[in-house]
Design an enzyme around this catalytic site. Structure first.
Site, PDB file in Angstrom:
ATOM      1  N   SER A  73       0.841  -1.203   0.000  1.00 16.21           N
ATOM      2  CA  SER A  73       0.000   0.000   0.000  1.00 16.21           C
ATOM      3  C   SER A  73       0.875   1.251   0.000  1.00 16.21           C
ATOM      4  O   SER A  73       0.549   2.256  -0.631  1.00 16.21           O
ATOM      5  CB  SER A  73      -0.895   0.016   1.249  1.00 16.21           C
TER       6      SER A  73
ATOM      7  N   TRP B  74       5.107  -9.944  -6.042  1.00 15.97           N
ATOM      8  CA  TRP B  74       3.774  -9.960  -6.665  1.00 15.97           C
ATOM      9  C   TRP B  74       3.758  -9.572  -8.129  1.00 15.97           C
ATOM     10  O   TRP B  74       2.793  -8.961  -8.586  1.00 15.97           O
ATOM     11  CB  TRP B  74       2.804  -9.001  -5.937  1.00 15.97           C
TER      12      TRP B  74
ATOM     13  N   GLU C  39      -7.377   6.095 -12.404  1.00 10.91           N
ATOM     14  CA  GLU C  39      -8.843   6.074 -12.453  1.00 10.91           C
ATOM     15  C   GLU C  39      -9.311   4.940 -13.376  1.00 10.91           C
ATOM     16  O   GLU C  39     -10.224   4.186 -13.037  1.00 10.91           O
ATOM     17  CB  GLU C  39      -9.374   7.428 -12.944  1.00 10.91           C
TER      18      GLU C  39
ATOM     19  N   GLN D  33     -23.126 -20.286  -1.780  1.00 12.17           N
ATOM     20  CA  GLN D  33     -24.100 -20.765  -0.784  1.00 12.17           C
ATOM     21  C   GLN D  33     -25.312 -21.410  -1.466  1.00 12.17           C
ATOM     22  O   GLN D  33     -25.804 -22.444  -1.020  1.00 12.17           O
ATOM     23  CB  GLN D  33     -24.544 -19.577   0.083  1.00 12.17           C
ATOM     24  N   ILE D  34     -25.753 -20.818  -2.554  1.00  4.01           N
ATOM     25  CA  ILE D  34     -26.930 -21.349  -3.262  1.00  4.01           C
ATOM     26  C   ILE D  34     -26.625 -22.730  -3.856  1.00  4.01           C
ATOM     27  O   ILE D  34     -27.518 -23.545  -4.037  1.00  4.01           O
ATOM     28  CB  ILE D  34     -27.402 -20.327  -4.326  1.00  4.01           C
ATOM     29  N   HIS D  35     -25.348 -23.004  -4.105  1.00  8.20           N
ATOM     30  CA  HIS D  35     -24.958 -24.328  -4.608  1.00  8.20           C
ATOM     31  C   HIS D  35     -24.846 -25.368  -3.486  1.00  8.20           C
ATOM     32  O   HIS D  35     -24.574 -26.544  -3.764  1.00  8.20           O
ATOM     33  CB  HIS D  35     -23.606 -24.257  -5.330  1.00  8.20           C
ATOM     34  N   GLY D  36     -25.003 -24.950  -2.223  1.00  9.85           N
ATOM     35  CA  GLY D  36     -24.846 -25.900  -1.128  1.00  9.85           C
ATOM     36  C   GLY D  36     -23.469 -26.556  -1.165  1.00  9.85           C
ATOM     37  O   GLY D  36     -22.479 -25.915  -1.542  1.00  9.85           O
TER      38      GLY D  36
ATOM     39  N   GLU E  88      -4.733  -3.429  -6.695  1.00 11.18           N
ATOM     40  CA  GLU E  88      -5.099  -2.093  -7.230  1.00 11.18           C
ATOM     41  C   GLU E  88      -5.527  -1.144  -6.111  1.00 11.18           C
ATOM     42  O   GLU E  88      -6.404  -0.304  -6.291  1.00 11.18           O
ATOM     43  CB  GLU E  88      -6.220  -2.201  -8.271  1.00 11.18           C
TER      44      GLU E  88
ATOM     45  N   GLU F  72      -9.235  -0.805   2.253  1.00 13.18           N
ATOM     46  CA  GLU F  72      -8.926   0.171   3.301  1.00 13.18           C
ATOM     47  C   GLU F  72      -8.267   1.418   2.713  1.00 13.18           C
ATOM     48  O   GLU F  72      -8.539   2.545   3.151  1.00 13.18           O
ATOM     49  CB  GLU F  72      -8.008  -0.459   4.372  1.00 13.18           C
TER      50      GLU F  72
HETATM   51  C1  LIG Z   1      -2.366 -12.245  -6.487  1.00 11.42           C
HETATM   52  C2  LIG Z   1      -1.740 -10.884  -6.492  1.00 11.42           C
HETATM   53  C3  LIG Z   1      -1.269 -10.331  -7.664  1.00 11.42           C
HETATM   54  C4  LIG Z   1      -0.627  -9.097  -7.663  1.00 11.42           C
HETATM   55  N1  LIG Z   1      -0.079  -8.618  -8.825  1.00 11.42           N
HETATM   56  C5  LIG Z   1       0.709  -7.493  -8.773  1.00 11.42           C
HETATM   57  C6  LIG Z   1       1.457  -7.074  -9.933  1.00 11.42           C
HETATM   58  O1  LIG Z   1       1.364  -7.650 -11.007  1.00 11.42           O
HETATM   59  N2  LIG Z   1       2.326  -6.030  -9.792  1.00 11.42           N
HETATM   60  C7  LIG Z   1       2.475  -5.345  -8.617  1.00 11.42           C
HETATM   61  O2  LIG Z   1       3.278  -4.408  -8.558  1.00 11.42           O
HETATM   62  N3  LIG Z   1       1.757  -5.710  -7.504  1.00 11.42           N
HETATM   63  C8  LIG Z   1       0.886  -6.762  -7.557  1.00 11.42           C
HETATM   64  N4  LIG Z   1       0.197  -7.167  -6.435  1.00 11.42           N
HETATM   65  C9  LIG Z   1       0.421  -6.446  -5.183  1.00 11.42           C
HETATM   66  C10 LIG Z   1      -0.799  -5.711  -4.638  1.00 11.42           C
HETATM   67  O3  LIG Z   1      -0.990  -4.524  -5.355  1.00 11.42           O
HETATM   68  C11 LIG Z   1      -0.574  -5.510  -3.134  1.00 11.42           C
HETATM   69  O4  LIG Z   1      -0.732  -6.769  -2.521  1.00 11.42           O
HETATM   70  C12 LIG Z   1      -1.501  -4.489  -2.527  1.00 11.42           C
HETATM   71  O5  LIG Z   1      -1.183  -3.199  -2.980  1.00 11.42           O
HETATM   72  C13 LIG Z   1      -1.439  -4.508  -0.991  1.00 11.42           C
HETATM   73  O6  LIG Z   1      -0.133  -4.435  -0.536  1.00 11.42           O
HETATM   74  P1  LIG Z   1       0.410  -5.491   0.550  1.00 11.42           P
HETATM   75  O7  LIG Z   1       0.046  -6.854   0.087  1.00 11.42           O
HETATM   76  O8  LIG Z   1       1.838  -5.206   0.821  1.00 11.42           O
HETATM   77  O9  LIG Z   1      -0.447  -5.212   1.861  1.00 11.42           O
HETATM   78  P2  LIG Z   1      -0.137  -4.102   2.964  1.00 11.42           P
HETATM   79  O10 LIG Z   1       0.049  -2.772   2.328  1.00 11.42           O
HETATM   80  O11 LIG Z   1       0.923  -4.600   3.883  1.00 11.42           O
HETATM   81  O12 LIG Z   1      -1.517  -4.067   3.757  1.00 11.42           O
HETATM   82  C14 LIG Z   1      -1.833  -4.973   4.827  1.00 11.42           C
HETATM   83  C15 LIG Z   1      -3.164  -4.496   5.439  1.00 11.42           C
HETATM   84  O13 LIG Z   1      -2.995  -3.189   6.009  1.00 11.42           O
HETATM   85  C16 LIG Z   1      -3.952  -2.303   5.449  1.00 11.42           C
HETATM   86  N5  LIG Z   1      -3.357  -0.966   5.346  1.00 11.42           N
HETATM   87  C17 LIG Z   1      -2.141  -0.621   4.817  1.00 11.42           C
HETATM   88  N6  LIG Z   1      -1.953   0.699   4.890  1.00 11.42           N
HETATM   89  C18 LIG Z   1      -3.086   1.218   5.455  1.00 11.42           C
HETATM   90  C19 LIG Z   1      -3.508   2.550   5.808  1.00 11.42           C
HETATM   91  N7  LIG Z   1      -2.732   3.625   5.563  1.00 11.42           N
HETATM   92  N8  LIG Z   1      -4.720   2.692   6.380  1.00 11.42           N
HETATM   93  C20 LIG Z   1      -5.518   1.611   6.629  1.00 11.42           C
HETATM   94  N9  LIG Z   1      -5.169   0.342   6.328  1.00 11.42           N
HETATM   95  C21 LIG Z   1      -3.967   0.148   5.751  1.00 11.42           C
HETATM   96  C22 LIG Z   1      -4.281  -2.905   4.085  1.00 11.42           C
HETATM   97  O14 LIG Z   1      -5.524  -2.449   3.592  1.00 11.42           O
HETATM   98  C23 LIG Z   1      -4.277  -4.391   4.403  1.00 11.42           C
HETATM   99  O15 LIG Z   1      -5.503  -4.743   4.977  1.00 11.42           O
HETATM  100  C24 LIG Z   1      -0.498  -8.377  -6.439  1.00 11.42           C
HETATM  101  C25 LIG Z   1      -1.010  -8.926  -5.257  1.00 11.42           C
HETATM  102  C26 LIG Z   1      -1.617 -10.149  -5.264  1.00 11.42           C
HETATM  103  C27 LIG Z   1      -2.124 -10.726  -3.962  1.00 11.42           C
END
Ligand SMILES: Cc1cc2nc3c(=O)[nH]c(=O)nc-3n(C[C@H](O)[C@H](O)[C@H](O)COP(=O)(O)OP(=O)(O)OC[C@H]3O[C@@H](n4cnc5c(N)ncnc54)[C@H](O)[C@@H]3O)c2cc1C
Length: 397
Positions: free
Chosen positions: A137, A161, A252, A348-351, A375, A379
């Site tokens: 994030s 990722w 966006e 759920q509807i598929h049980g 994306e 949060e």
């Molecule tokens: C299957 C998969 C494919 C992906 N593909 C790509 C890709 O191709 N390229 C790429 O660059 N990335 C990719 N991602 C990465 C994805 O964008 C990140 O997982 C996402 O941005 C969240 O970051 P994080 O996993 O480090 O979670 P964290 O940022 O560590 O978040 C952990 C928790 O803390 C919460 N949190 C964090 N900061 C705050 C805040 N300021 N306020 C409140 N809550 C907060 C989050 O909402 C979450 O619940 C992928 C992820 C997955 C799981």
């Protein structure tokens, strides 16, 4: 029996051209994608090259690319409409289209001229290496470094990722070229590089480890390690030092596209649930006779349509050049939360049958779960929305 919810009639922004395009995409999704998804997802198979080629033939990788560069020159509306259709069949395929359309925001004039026609034709598809283990994030926390050495850049560090990194023809790499000037401006000093690579392998200096995930199958998501990986000076995309801004442009559209994927998944869950409810009997009646399930289905359909209409609105704002970052966050948030709820109710509807891989209900649910995370998590969307409404908080982030 495959149920498809009713096709709308032309009105307002649902013009005849758009409905024809939607119908083409729906036909493609149901005939070319759904059977493959149902076969390959349960066994962890990869999206076949032939499907990628068929998508290229109909122009799905160049929807947003101007006609002068070989694309269809259409807008976010058409892009998201098609993404909904493809994701109704398989979200990974709805995401694959973004490996053409969605990655090229920062290309310079020469790069656009040389690369966009190849992107539009599906010959040159990318992967996005932004996230790191300590920069999810908090993208400004990137620590992967690119250091200038003569005419080259030398990259060291790691990325998390990176979906499709192996099968991509190029990687978009975000790396730090200078330390942040101060804690308030950590986004400065991040640059974006284009790594040209051979499809199916990693170049010398980059190694990859696939991550084990619960859904989003059909392609692999990688942890990448860069060990003195060399790039030519020409690999820099856009203006030096403004990489963070490049990451933030087109957000966006990316958020609307994630909403479209969420809506597509929810529609799959809804259509499959209707089909199952009409054919499954208990207590001597089709389960579709029970009001508990009738109301559940009515609620699912209402929520899908509500999100779709808001997505259409956001796309229209994007296509008419109006600012809509707030609404884009809202629809990304609303549609992904909706999608997890609707796909769970569909299961759920598929049980008990819904808890097996004999039915796609569990796939929709596993994939919908991801839409709340990537994306920008739910949060983070709520943070962005509340910051706009209340101003930034005086303490904490
Ligand atoms: C299957 C998969 C494919 C992906 N593909 C790509 C890709 O191709 N390229 C790429 O660059 N990335 C990719 N991602 C990465 C994805 O964008 C990140 O997982 C996402 O941005 C969240 O970051 P994080 O996993 O480090 O979670 P964290 O940022 O560590 O978040 C952990 C928790 O803390 C919460 N949190 C964090 N900061 C705050 C805040 N300021 N306020 C409140 N809550 C907060 C989050 O909402 C979450 O619940 C992928 C992820 C997955 C799981």
């Amino acid at each position: 029996m495959t149920i498809t919810t009713e096709a709308p009639i032309p009105q307002g922004y649902l013009t005849k051209d758009r409905l024809e395009l939607q119908s083409l995409a729906r036909d493609f999704a149901m005939k070319e994608v759904l059977p493959i998804a149902n076969e390959l997802d349960p066994v962890g198979g990869l999206i076949p090259d032939e499907l990628r080629e068929k998508m290229a033939e109909v122009g799905f990788f160049g929807i947003l690319i101007p006609e002068e560069y070989g694309g269809l020159g259409l807008g976010a509306f058409e892009y998201c409409m098609i993404a909904e259709e493809l994701s109704r069949a398989w979200m990974s395929v709805g995401s694959l289209m973004a490996r053409g359309n969605g990655l090229v925001g920062g290309f310079t004039g020469v790069q656009m001229k040389e690369l966009l026609p190849r992107v539009a034709s599906g010959e040159y598809l990318g992967a996005f290496a932004l996230s790191e283990s300590t920069a999810g994030s908090d993208v400004a926390n990137i620590s992967c470094r690119a250091v200038r050495d003569g005419d080259d850049w030398v990259v060291n560090g790691s990325k998390m990722w990176c979906t499709f990194a192996d099968q991509a023809d190029y990687l978009i790499l975000f790396a730090r070229t200078a330390p942040p000037p101060d804690p308030e401006h950590r986004h400065l000093g991040i640059n974006v590089f284009l790594i040209d690579k051979e499809r199916g392998t990693f170049p010398d200096g980059i190694s990859g480890t696939p991550l084990r995930k619960i859904g989003y199958r059909g392609w692999k998501t990688w942890e990448l390690a860069f060990d003195s990986f060399r790039l030519p000076a020409s690999a820099l995309i856009g203006e030096e030092g403004r990489g963070f801004y490049a990451a933030m442009t087109k957000l966006e559209t990316a958020r609307a596209h994630t909403a479209a994927r969420s809506i597509g998944l929810a529609r799959g869950a809804l259509e499959d649930a209707i089909s199952y409810a009409l054919s499954r009997e208990q207590f001597g009646h089709p389960i579709s006779d029970f009001q508990a399930l009738r109301f559940k289905i009515a609620d699912m359909a209402t929520r899908v349509e509500t999100s779709r209409q808001m997505m259409y609105h956001v796309c229209t704002q994007i296509d008419t050049g109006r600012r809509c970052d707030l609404e884009a966050s809202m629809i990304k948030y609303a549609a992904s939360e909706m999608s997890e709820w609707v796909t769970s109710e569909g299961l759920q509807i598929h049980g008990g049958a819904g808890y097996t891989s004999e039915y796609a209900a569990e796939r929709y649910w596993r994939d919908a779960r991801l839409t709340r995370i990537f994306e920008g998590t739910s949060e983070i969307q709520l943070k962005l929305i509340s910051d706009r409404l209340l101003g930034k908080p005086s303490r904490g982030d």
